[in-house]
Write a protein that holds these residues in place. Structure first.
Motif, PDB file in Angstrom:
ATOM      1  N   ILE B   1       2.598  14.851  -0.273  1.00 10.74           N
ATOM      2  CA  ILE B   1       2.379  13.774  -1.133  1.00 10.74           C
ATOM      3  C   ILE B   1       3.922  13.137  -1.218  1.00 10.74           C
ATOM      4  O   ILE B   1       4.691  13.697  -1.379  1.00 10.74           O
ATOM      5  CB  ILE B   1       1.987  14.053  -2.648  1.00 10.74           C
ATOM      6  N   LEU B   2       3.750  11.718  -0.747  1.00 13.33           N
ATOM      7  CA  LEU B   2       4.841  10.941  -0.849  1.00 13.33           C
ATOM      8  C   LEU B   2       5.371  10.649  -2.213  1.00 13.33           C
ATOM      9  O   LEU B   2       4.516  10.644  -3.216  1.00 13.33           O
ATOM     10  CB  LEU B   2       4.453   9.555  -0.042  1.00 13.33           C
ATOM     11  N   ASN B   3       6.359  10.321  -2.771  1.00 17.09           N
ATOM     12  CA  ASN B   3       7.087  10.043  -4.025  1.00 17.09           C
ATOM     13  C   ASN B   3       7.471   8.782  -3.819  1.00 17.09           C
ATOM     14  O   ASN B   3       8.633   8.253  -3.473  1.00 17.09           O
ATOM     15  CB  ASN B   3       8.045  11.150  -4.279  1.00 17.09           C
ATOM     16  N   VAL B   4       6.592   7.786  -4.696  1.00 17.78           N
ATOM     17  CA  VAL B   4       7.127   6.320  -4.601  1.00 17.78           C
ATOM     18  C   VAL B   4       7.555   6.149  -6.214  1.00 17.78           C
ATOM     19  O   VAL B   4       6.638   6.472  -7.145  1.00 17.78           O
ATOM     20  CB  VAL B   4       5.690   5.512  -4.397  1.00 17.78           C
ATOM     21  N   GLU B   5       8.629   6.068  -6.503  1.00 18.08           N
ATOM     22  CA  GLU B   5       9.160   5.658  -8.055  1.00 18.08           C
ATOM     23  C   GLU B   5       9.302   4.251  -8.349  1.00 18.08           C
ATOM     24  O   GLU B   5       9.942   3.663  -7.498  1.00 18.08           O
ATOM     25  CB  GLU B   5      10.512   6.694  -8.116  1.00 18.08           C
ATOM     26  N   GLN B   6       9.123   4.004  -9.580  1.00 19.89           N
ATOM     27  CA  GLN B   6       9.492   2.595 -10.111  1.00 19.89           C
ATOM     28  C   GLN B   6      10.261   2.778 -11.266  1.00 19.89           C
ATOM     29  O   GLN B   6       9.967   3.643 -12.165  1.00 19.89           O
ATOM     30  CB  GLN B   6       8.129   1.849 -10.289  1.00 19.89           C
ATOM     31  N   SER B   7      10.971   1.749 -11.378  1.00 18.67           N
ATOM     32  CA  SER B   7      11.880   1.890 -12.607  1.00 18.67           C
ATOM     33  C   SER B   7      12.220   0.372 -13.016  1.00 18.67           C
ATOM     34  O   SER B   7      12.166  -0.350 -12.129  1.00 18.67           O
ATOM     35  CB  SER B   7      13.277   2.669 -12.547  1.00 18.67           C
ATOM     36  N   PRO B   8      12.253   0.169 -14.487  1.00 21.49           N
ATOM     37  CA  PRO B   8      12.015   1.031 -15.362  1.00 21.49           C
ATOM     38  C   PRO B   8      10.661   1.157 -15.392  1.00 21.49           C
ATOM     39  O   PRO B   8       9.621   0.557 -15.049  1.00 21.49           O
ATOM     40  CB  PRO B   8      12.638   0.262 -16.818  1.00 21.49           C
ATOM     41  N   GLN B   9       9.932   2.111 -16.564  1.00 20.60           N
ATOM     42  CA  GLN B   9       8.542   2.276 -16.720  1.00 20.60           C
ATOM     43  C   GLN B   9       8.045   1.003 -17.345  1.00 20.60           C
ATOM     44  O   GLN B   9       6.802   0.682 -17.236  1.00 20.60           O
ATOM     45  CB  GLN B   9       8.535   3.537 -17.551  1.00 20.60           C
ATOM     46  N   SER B  10       8.776   0.394 -18.440  1.00 17.59           N
ATOM     47  CA  SER B  10       8.246  -0.589 -19.228  1.00 17.59           C
ATOM     48  C   SER B  10       9.767  -1.449 -19.516  1.00 17.59           C
ATOM     49  O   SER B  10      10.765  -1.096 -19.615  1.00 17.59           O
ATOM     50  CB  SER B  10       7.706  -0.106 -20.572  1.00 17.59           C
ATOM     51  N   THR B  22      12.458  -1.963  -9.755  1.00 20.59           N
ATOM     52  CA  THR B  22      13.053  -1.441  -8.565  1.00 20.59           C
ATOM     53  C   THR B  22      11.943  -0.672  -8.236  1.00 20.59           C
ATOM     54  O   THR B  22      11.280   0.140  -8.943  1.00 20.59           O
ATOM     55  CB  THR B  22      14.237  -0.558  -8.839  1.00 20.59           C
ATOM     56  N   CYS B  23      11.547  -0.437  -6.789  1.00 22.39           N
ATOM     57  CA  CYS B  23      10.746   0.527  -6.253  1.00 22.39           C
ATOM     58  C   CYS B  23      11.473   1.477  -5.231  1.00 22.39           C
ATOM     59  O   CYS B  23      12.182   0.802  -4.242  1.00 22.39           O
ATOM     60  CB  CYS B  23       9.422  -0.544  -5.424  1.00 22.39           C
ATOM     61  N   SER B  24      11.503   2.754  -5.314  1.00 23.66           N
ATOM     62  CA  SER B  24      12.223   3.777  -4.327  1.00 23.66           C
ATOM     63  C   SER B  24      11.132   4.215  -3.754  1.00 23.66           C
ATOM     64  O   SER B  24      10.413   4.958  -4.074  1.00 23.66           O
ATOM     65  CB  SER B  24      13.165   4.508  -5.195  1.00 23.66           C
ATOM     66  N   PHE B  25      11.443   4.799  -2.366  1.00 25.88           N
ATOM     67  CA  PHE B  25      10.399   5.448  -1.596  1.00 25.88           C
ATOM     68  C   PHE B  25      11.370   5.954  -0.331  1.00 25.88           C
ATOM     69  O   PHE B  25      12.465   5.794  -0.142  1.00 25.88           O
ATOM     70  CB  PHE B  25       9.567   4.393  -0.958  1.00 25.88           C
ATOM     71  N   PRO B  26      10.718   6.756   0.228  1.00 21.28           N
ATOM     72  CA  PRO B  26      11.494   7.528   1.089  1.00 21.28           C
ATOM     73  C   PRO B  26      11.316   6.807   2.379  1.00 21.28           C
ATOM     74  O   PRO B  26      10.334   6.058   3.041  1.00 21.28           O
ATOM     75  CB  PRO B  26      10.349   8.951   1.667  1.00 21.28           C
ATOM     76  N   SER B  27      12.538   6.698   3.254  1.00 24.00           N
ATOM     77  CA  SER B  27      12.980   5.995   4.165  1.00 24.00           C
ATOM     78  C   SER B  27      12.242   6.213   5.494  1.00 24.00           C
ATOM     79  O   SER B  27      12.089   5.278   6.159  1.00 24.00           O
ATOM     80  CB  SER B  27      14.307   5.271   4.328  1.00 24.00           C
ATOM     81  N   SER B  28      11.791   7.235   5.747  1.00 28.35           N
ATOM     82  CA  SER B  28      11.394   7.788   6.848  1.00 28.35           C
ATOM     83  C   SER B  28       9.750   7.297   6.959  1.00 28.35           C
ATOM     84  O   SER B  28       9.293   6.971   6.140  1.00 28.35           O
ATOM     85  CB  SER B  28      11.571   9.202   7.129  1.00 28.35           C
ATOM     86  N   ASN B  29       9.297   7.090   8.217  1.00 27.88           N
ATOM     87  CA  ASN B  29       7.997   6.824   8.435  1.00 27.88           C
ATOM     88  C   ASN B  29       7.427   5.636   7.710  1.00 27.88           C
ATOM     89  O   ASN B  29       6.413   5.341   7.139  1.00 27.88           O
ATOM     90  CB  ASN B  29       7.153   7.924   8.247  1.00 27.88           C
ATOM     91  N   PHE B  30       8.273   4.477   7.733  1.00 28.13           N
ATOM     92  CA  PHE B  30       7.985   3.438   6.737  1.00 28.13           C
ATOM     93  C   PHE B  30       7.170   2.443   7.736  1.00 28.13           C
ATOM     94  O   PHE B  30       7.621   1.997   8.901  1.00 28.13           O
ATOM     95  CB  PHE B  30       9.380   2.748   6.230  1.00 28.13           C
ATOM     96  N   TYR B  31       5.912   1.808   7.323  1.00 25.24           N
ATOM     97  CA  TYR B  31       5.444   0.756   7.996  1.00 25.24           C
ATOM     98  C   TYR B  31       5.462  -0.359   6.947  1.00 25.24           C
ATOM     99  O   TYR B  31       5.731  -1.560   7.386  1.00 25.24           O
ATOM    100  CB  TYR B  31       3.906   1.232   8.053  1.00 25.24           C
ATOM    101  N   ALA B  32       5.027  -0.183   5.906  1.00 24.75           N
ATOM    102  CA  ALA B  32       4.929  -1.530   5.106  1.00 24.75           C
ATOM    103  C   ALA B  32       5.020  -1.189   3.394  1.00 24.75           C
ATOM    104  O   ALA B  32       4.648  -0.080   3.053  1.00 24.75           O
ATOM    105  CB  ALA B  32       3.578  -2.528   5.296  1.00 24.75           C
ATOM    106  N   LEU B  33       5.623  -2.271   2.781  1.00 25.91           N
ATOM    107  CA  LEU B  33       5.474  -2.102   1.474  1.00 25.91           C
ATOM    108  C   LEU B  33       5.102  -3.155   0.446  1.00 25.91           C
ATOM    109  O   LEU B  33       4.919  -4.384   1.229  1.00 25.91           O
ATOM    110  CB  LEU B  33       7.037  -2.127   0.575  1.00 25.91           C
ATOM    111  N   HIS B  34       3.844  -2.911  -0.508  1.00 24.19           N
ATOM    112  CA  HIS B  34       3.181  -3.821  -1.149  1.00 24.19           C
ATOM    113  C   HIS B  34       3.719  -3.930  -2.501  1.00 24.19           C
ATOM    114  O   HIS B  34       4.120  -2.925  -3.115  1.00 24.19           O
ATOM    115  CB  HIS B  34       1.697  -3.531  -1.055  1.00 24.19           C
ATOM    116  N   TRP B  35       3.757  -5.057  -2.894  1.00 25.02           N
ATOM    117  CA  TRP B  35       3.942  -5.448  -4.463  1.00 25.02           C
ATOM    118  C   TRP B  35       2.494  -6.079  -5.055  1.00 25.02           C
ATOM    119  O   TRP B  35       2.086  -6.798  -4.345  1.00 25.02           O
ATOM    120  CB  TRP B  35       5.210  -6.360  -4.662  1.00 25.02           C
TER     121      TRP B  35
END
Lengths: 110, 112
Positions: B1-10, B22-35
């Motif tokens: 399971i990928l770990n996509v982390e966002q900060s701050p929470q509120s 901020t949105c942090s994600f594993p940099s390998s196997n990247f295709y696209a990031l959505h907001w």
């Protein structure tokens, strides 16, 4: 309006009863998804479909099944509802990268 | 399971303040990031889809940047307004089954 509707929008049911939620789309999207939204967890994928009769499990699939007999309809079934399945359920559909979401169904299991 | 982390929470800010998350994600196997922007009692709406390292996208007073090599994206809101109050979700697309993995979101409240 992304042409995605969900029914029912609200439902209260008792533990142990079967429940089916329906997602309907009018844009002929190939992919469809069911998510649940819970505090502290964001959106978690339950099941998804990549075509008619083609479905696969997501991150939190235990206790749920799905069916897709037509492109436009994706059904989510809780065979025997439990209180842990109280949640807001969102359906989404996509063709490319972007996913379009339905309005959500609030399900309460008492 | 990928770990996509966002900060701050509120985040609580005053009208007119600029803010970023901020949105942090594993940099390998990247295709696209959505907001996505998600208002209470509504469904998530797409803001941006970002695919290339160094991408910058802008919609009105909201902009986003992407760094795929270090695995993060920033969302900026310049001069926040009360109508910007919402939860902002990022989601990682990795290509398998056309699926997205969502972060838990940053809940923004803009007060008068």
């Amino acid at each position: 309006d992304a042409g995605i509707t969900q029914s029912p929008r609200h439902k209260v049911t008792e533990t142990g009863t079967p429940v089916t939620l329906r997602c309907h789309q009018t844009e002929n999207h190939r992919y469809m998804y069911w998510y649940r939204q819970d505090p502290g967890h964001g959106l978690r994928l339950i099941h998804y479909s990549y075509g008619v009769k083609d479905t696969d499990k997501g991150e939190v699939s235990d206790g749920y099944s799905v069916s897709r007999s037509k492109t436009e309809d994706f059904l989510l079934t809780l065979e025997s509802a439990t209180s842990s399945q109280t949640s807001v359920y969102f359906c989404a559909a996509s063709t490319g990268y972007e996913q379009y979401f339905g309005p959500g169904t609030r399900l309460t299991v008492t | 399971i990928l770990n996509v982390e966002q900060s701050p929470q509120s985040l609580h800010v005053q009208e007119g303040d600029s803010t970023n998350f901020t949105c942090s994600f594993p940099s390998s196997n990247f295709y696209a990031l959505h907001w996505y922007r998600w208002e209470t009692a509504k469904s998530p709406e797409a803001l941006f889809v970002m695919t290339l390292n160094g991408d910058e996208k802008k919609k009105g007073q909201i902009s986003a940047t992407l760094n795929t090599k270090e695995g993060y994206s920033y969302l900026y809101i310049k001069g926040s307004q009360p109508e910007d109050s919402a939860t902002y979700l990022c989601a990682l697309y990795t290509g398998g089954g056309n699926k997205l993995t969502f972060g838990t979101g940053t809940q923004l409240k803009v007060e008068l």
